[in-house]
Design a protein around this motif. Sequence first.
Motif, PDB file in Angstrom:
ATOM      1  N   UNK A  33       0.583  -0.837  -0.164  1.00  0.00           N
ATOM      2  CA  UNK A  33      -0.354   0.071  -0.007  1.00  0.00           C
ATOM      3  C   UNK A  33       0.597   1.169  -0.196  1.00  0.00           C
ATOM      4  N   UNK A  34       0.261   2.459  -0.145  1.00  0.00           N
ATOM      5  CA  UNK A  34       0.473   3.530  -0.284  1.00  0.00           C
ATOM      6  C   UNK A  34       0.503   4.273   1.301  1.00  0.00           C
ATOM      7  N   UNK A  35       1.302   4.100   2.412  1.00  0.00           N
ATOM      8  CA  UNK A  35       0.840   4.889   2.978  1.00  0.00           C
ATOM      9  C   UNK A  35       1.487   6.274   3.716  1.00  0.00           C
ATOM     10  N   UNK A  36       0.216   6.754   4.078  1.00  0.00           N
ATOM     11  CA  UNK A  36       0.165   8.209   4.326  1.00  0.00           C
ATOM     12  C   UNK A  36       1.064   8.288   5.673  1.00  0.00           C
ATOM     13  N   UNK A  37       0.706   7.569   6.884  1.00  0.00           N
ATOM     14  CA  UNK A  37       1.317   7.915   7.858  1.00  0.00           C
ATOM     15  C   UNK A  37       1.702   6.231   8.950  1.00  0.00           C
ATOM     16  N   UNK A  38       2.830   6.173   9.191  1.00  0.00           N
ATOM     17  CA  UNK A  38       3.153   5.342  10.007  1.00  0.00           C
ATOM     18  C   UNK A  38       3.805   5.704  11.750  1.00  0.00           C
ATOM     19  N   UNK A  39       3.084   5.162  11.799  1.00  0.00           N
ATOM     20  CA  UNK A  39       3.485   5.178  13.739  1.00  0.00           C
ATOM     21  C   UNK A  39       4.452   3.700  14.437  1.00  0.00           C
ATOM     22  N   UNK A  40       5.938   3.540  14.847  1.00  0.00           N
ATOM     23  CA  UNK A  40       6.305   2.776  15.013  1.00  0.00           C
ATOM     24  C   UNK A  40       6.787   3.004  16.985  1.00  0.00           C
ATOM     25  N   UNK A  41       6.646   1.540  17.282  1.00  0.00           N
ATOM     26  CA  UNK A  41       7.028   1.549  17.980  1.00  0.00           C
ATOM     27  C   UNK A  41       8.529  -0.029  18.223  1.00  0.00           C
ATOM     28  N   UNK A  42       9.022   0.576  19.490  1.00  0.00           N
ATOM     29  CA  UNK A  42      10.391   0.084  19.035  1.00  0.00           C
ATOM     30  C   UNK A  42      10.174  -1.413  19.570  1.00  0.00           C
ATOM     31  N   UNK A  43       9.945  -1.324  20.946  1.00  0.00           N
ATOM     32  CA  UNK A  43       9.502  -2.979  21.990  1.00  0.00           C
ATOM     33  C   UNK A  43       8.698  -3.589  21.090  1.00  0.00           C
ATOM     34  N   UNK A  44       8.881  -4.825  20.781  1.00  0.00           N
ATOM     35  CA  UNK A  44       7.795  -6.311  20.384  1.00  0.00           C
ATOM     36  C   UNK A  44       8.045  -7.377  20.990  1.00  0.00           C
ATOM     37  N   UNK A  45       6.886  -8.232  20.905  1.00  0.00           N
ATOM     38  CA  UNK A  45       6.790  -9.220  21.747  1.00  0.00           C
ATOM     39  C   UNK A  45       8.599  -9.792  21.554  1.00  0.00           C
TER      40      UNK A  45
END
Length: 108
Positions: A33-45
């Motif tokens: 997809x064409x992503x307008x806004x990407x919000x990222x976390x660092x700590x994942x499982x």
Amino acid sequence: MKINVFLDDYRKCPDGHVLAETIDECIDLLRSFDVEHLSLDHDLLSKTRNGLMLVHFMVKHHLYADRITIHSANHLGSKAMYNCFKDAQKEHKMPNNIKILRCPLPLR
């Protein structure tokens, strides 16, 4: 069609965003997809497959969004992610017009 993506395995996904709980899910969305806004976390499982690993992958493969927010509450992790993106912009590996923000979200 542009979408907004929220990478997090703990917080509730905000309205108007598609949830990705792993970096693999996020990569699939960035490729599809064409992503307008990407919000990222660092700590994942997965402790080894975290947000910083995703950022390195994104830069290497030129997968971006129009705007990127790092919402991780992990200060060192979010700073490393932010610096990686900013360094990529300085080195002309990533477009300079992409807005990159650090905006930590509480875990609850």
